[in-house]
Design an enzyme around this catalytic site. Structure first.
Site, short mmCIF file in Angstrom:
data_model
loop_
_atom_site.label_atom_id
_atom_site.label_comp_id
_atom_site.label_asym_id
_atom_site.label_seq_id
_atom_site.Cartn_x
_atom_site.Cartn_y
_atom_site.Cartn_z
N ASN A 91 0.89 -1.13 -0.11
CA ASN A 91 -0.17 0.20 -0.02
C ASN A 91 0.82 1.02 -0.11
O ASN A 91 1.54 1.58 0.98
CB ASN A 91 -0.71 0.01 1.34
CG ASN A 91 -1.73 1.38 1.52
OD1 ASN A 91 -1.83 2.28 0.51
ND2 ASN A 91 -2.33 1.34 2.53
N TRP A 92 1.05 1.83 -1.18
CA TRP A 92 1.83 2.95 -1.17
C TRP A 92 1.69 4.28 -0.35
O TRP A 92 2.28 5.21 -0.26
CB TRP A 92 2.18 3.38 -2.72
CG TRP A 92 2.97 2.11 -3.49
CD1 TRP A 92 3.76 1.02 -3.09
CD2 TRP A 92 3.45 2.28 -4.82
NE1 TRP A 92 4.22 0.27 -3.80
CE2 TRP A 92 4.15 0.97 -5.26
CE3 TRP A 92 3.17 3.07 -5.87
CZ2 TRP A 92 4.82 0.76 -6.51
CZ3 TRP A 92 3.91 2.96 -7.05
CH2 TRP A 92 4.87 1.58 -7.26
N LYS A 93 0.15 4.23 -0.34
CA LYS A 93 -0.41 5.34 0.40
C LYS A 93 0.09 6.79 -0.44
O LYS A 93 -0.01 6.56 -1.90
CB LYS A 93 0.14 5.57 1.93
CG LYS A 93 -0.13 4.43 2.63
CD LYS A 93 0.22 4.53 4.09
CE LYS A 93 0.15 3.35 4.71
NZ LYS A 93 0.12 3.20 6.36
N HIS A 95 -9.32 1.31 4.79
CA HIS A 95 -8.02 1.69 5.55
C HIS A 95 -8.33 2.68 6.90
O HIS A 95 -8.98 3.44 6.68
CB HIS A 95 -6.97 2.17 4.71
CG HIS A 95 -5.87 2.18 5.17
ND1 HIS A 95 -5.13 3.02 6.15
CD2 HIS A 95 -4.63 1.39 5.04
CE1 HIS A 95 -4.03 2.65 6.53
NE2 HIS A 95 -3.49 1.54 5.87
N GLU A 116 -6.79 5.00 7.88
CA GLU A 116 -6.44 6.44 7.69
C GLU A 116 -7.55 6.97 6.87
O GLU A 116 -8.07 8.09 7.31
CB GLU A 116 -5.18 6.37 6.90
CG GLU A 116 -3.97 6.32 7.52
CD GLU A 116 -2.91 5.51 6.95
OE1 GLU A 116 -2.78 5.45 5.53
OE2 GLU A 116 -1.77 4.98 7.32
N GLU A 156 -5.11 -4.66 10.68
CA GLU A 156 -4.19 -3.62 10.99
C GLU A 156 -4.50 -3.04 12.17
O GLU A 156 -5.11 -1.81 12.03
CB GLU A 156 -4.00 -2.62 9.58
CG GLU A 156 -3.95 -3.29 8.31
CD GLU A 156 -3.44 -2.31 7.38
OE1 GLU A 156 -2.38 -2.56 6.78
OE2 GLU A 156 -3.91 -1.06 7.22
N GLY A 186 2.94 2.45 10.68
CA GLY A 186 3.88 3.21 10.65
C GLY A 186 4.69 3.84 12.15
O GLY A 186 5.46 4.56 12.05
N SER A 190 3.44 -2.18 10.42
CA SER A 190 5.08 -2.28 10.41
C SER A 190 5.81 -3.66 10.15
O SER A 190 6.60 -4.23 10.87
CB SER A 190 5.67 -1.79 11.97
OG SER A 190 5.39 -0.48 12.00
N GLY A 221 2.76 -1.07 4.25
CA GLY A 221 3.06 0.31 3.86
C GLY A 221 4.37 0.65 3.66
O GLY A 221 4.92 0.64 2.56
N GLY A 222 5.07 1.34 4.56
CA GLY A 222 6.46 1.88 4.40
C GLY A 222 7.34 1.00 3.59
O GLY A 222 8.24 1.40 2.66
#
Ligand code: 13P
Length: 249
Positions: A9-11, A95, A97, A166, A172, A212, A233-234
């Site tokens: 998930n590149w966000k 998600h 966010e 999640e 993150g 993470s 993510g990251g």
């Protein structure tokens, strides 16, 4: 049998050219390994068409969201049919966010899910509790309520849903759920699916862990019987670390 999946998930990261470079690197690396899981990259809307052009047979493409309306006067929104028209075959919905910053509710997410499925997109549906809820021992209650968005689907449609647990406190933050914490709640989520749709559907549902996740902890998490992969993510923003997670299976 359910599929193992690793999805990035590149966000809201990368320009189009940076994104195409990253997708190209992942695609090339994937061609050089015998991956034991399906691999997906979920990218910003603006990147879908150009990333599709560099995704080979082994690399699947998804969006990070879609609208809760079919078409019309919704300035700035992108519909499920628009996403599907780029050649993407997945969409992330729910998600944390989007729930937290854009006010997405259980009802809106039920509508988005319905529209995504009508447009033949497979849905990666995210659920998970915030820190205060975990500390109050309410995580089971929270995920159960969030699942209401997808529990009104027919068993056939539910079969097109991939769930992603999640925990918000792990996103993150560098703080991963332990292998045991992930397994415990994934097993609970699977028991809720069994109650609703029966053992076969529950057994066939892919449940990803996100928060993470990195090459160093993916092996332990993926070794748990109810953890069927990760939503990353990251660590998905770098081809080498993403591939380190893909090859953890
Ligand atoms: P991080 O891997 O950066 O913690 O993000 C997880 C996530 O939110 C994936 O959807």
């Amino acid at each position: 049998m359910r599929k193992n999946i690793v999805a990035g998930n590149w966000k809201m990261n990368t320009t189009v050219s940076e994104g195409v470079k990253l997708a190209t690197e992942v695609n090339e690396a994937l061609n050089g390994v015998d991956a034991k899981c399906e691999v997906i990259i979920c990218v910003p809307f603006t990147h879908l068409t150009s990333c599709k052009a560099v995704c080979g047979e082994k690399l699947h493409l998804g969006a990070e969201n879609c609208a809760d309306h079919t078409k019309g006067a919704y300035t700035g929104e992108v519909s499920a049919s628009m996403v599907a028209s780029t050649g993407a075959d997945y969409v992330i919905l729910g998600h944390s966010e989007r729930r937290a910053y854009y006010g997405e509710t259980v009802e809106m997410l039920a509508e988005k899910t319905k529209l995504a499925l009508e447009n033949n997109l497979k849905v990666i549906f995210c659920i998970g509790e915030v820190l205060e809820e975990r500390e109050a021992g309410k995580q089971n209650e929270v995920v159960k309520a969030q699942l209401e968005s997808v529990f009104s689907l027919s068993a056939e449609d539910f079969g097109k849903i991939v769930l992603a647990y999640e925990p918000v406190w792990a996103i993150g933050t560098g703080k991963t759920a332990t292998d045991e914490q992930a397994e415990e709640i994934h097993a609970y989520i699977r028991s809720l699916i069994a109650e609703k749709y029966g053992d076969q559907v529950a057994d066939d549902t892919t449940i990803l862990y996100g928060g993470s996740c990195k090459p160093s902890n993916a092996k332990g998490l993926f070794a748990k019987p109810n953890v069927d992969g990760g939503l990353i993510g990251g660590a998905s923003l770098d081809a080498e670390s993403f591939m380190g997670i893909v090859t953890a299976f």
